[in-house]
Design a protein around this motif. Structure first.
Motif, short mmCIF file in Angstrom:
data_model
loop_
_atom_site.label_atom_id
_atom_site.label_comp_id
_atom_site.label_asym_id
_atom_site.label_seq_id
_atom_site.Cartn_x
_atom_site.Cartn_y
_atom_site.Cartn_z
N CYS A 22 0.66 -1.07 -0.04
CA CYS A 22 0.08 0.14 0.04
C CYS A 22 0.86 1.24 0.03
CB CYS A 22 -0.98 -0.08 1.31
SG CYS A 22 -1.72 1.50 1.75
N CYS A 25 0.94 3.02 3.56
CA CYS A 25 1.57 2.39 4.50
C CYS A 25 3.08 2.22 4.24
CB CYS A 25 0.94 0.96 4.58
SG CYS A 25 -0.56 0.77 5.16
N HIS A 66 -4.65 0.95 8.10
CA HIS A 66 -4.69 0.68 7.01
C HIS A 66 -6.42 -0.13 6.93
CE1 HIS A 66 -4.00 -1.09 3.03
NE2 HIS A 66 -4.83 -2.00 3.26
N HIS A 118 -6.93 1.75 1.33
CA HIS A 118 -6.59 2.73 2.31
C HIS A 118 -7.49 4.15 2.22
CE1 HIS A 118 -3.11 3.49 5.44
NE2 HIS A 118 -4.01 4.51 5.72
ZN LIG Z 1 -2.36 1.06 3.87
#
Ligand SMILES: [Zn+2]
Length: 160
Positions: A22, A25, A66, A118
């Motif tokens: 992601c 993240c 997330h 997300h």
């Molecule tokens: Zn994420």
């Protein structure tokens, strides 16, 4: 019509989806906020520049957690998201003197979310003439400022 029965494909697609990292993240974990284009870190959420801004100063407020739905977000994080939205509105008004501000979330791919896994809140300055002929007809946006310059100006504004 012929159907191709490919159950193995479902397993591949679903694991590929999970394994994909992601960008939000990854940005938090990078350990270099300038490179990650993070302009502010709060308790529950951070603020990051959009890599493909619609207008100069386009930021996103993102919870560290997330999560793919707003309803899953704990209320402290949701509150901080709104407080940071107010803060970013004020920073954008100071730095860019916009005629208006867009604030919003696209939750889920069908709603237009680029990063559907997300959740994130877009905040961007708007001007009366920015949705001009060029961007509508040519899918081209004119950005008079590089992201490095935006990062510099915004971190300075946020730290004062
Ligand atoms: Zn994420």
């Amino acid at each position: 019509m012929d159907y191709l029965w490919t159950p193995w494909r479902y397993a591949y697609v679903s694991t590929a989806e999970k394994a994909r990292s992601c960008v939000f993240c990854d940005a938090v974990k990078l350990g270099n906020d300038e490179k990650a284009r993070i302009v502010h870190r709060g308790q529950q959420c951070f603020v990051i520049l959009n890599t493909y801004p619609y207008t100069p100063g386009h930021v996103m407020i993102v919870p560290y957690a997330h999560l793919d739905e707003l309803q899953k977000l704990p209320s402290e994080a949701a509150s901080e998201m709104m407080v940071l939205s107010q803060r970013m509105e004020s920073v954008l008004r100071d730095l860019y003197q916009p005629d208006g501000i867009n604030l919003g979330m696209n939750i889920g791919k069908a709603a237009g979310a680029g990063i559907a896994g997300h959740i994130h809140m877009h905040v961007l300055p708007r001007w009366v003439a920015d949705a001009n002929f060029v961007s509508v007809v040519c899918e081209t946006r004119i950005l008079p400022e590089t992201l490095d310059v935006t990062w510099e100006r915004m971190t300075k504004a946020l730290s004062s």
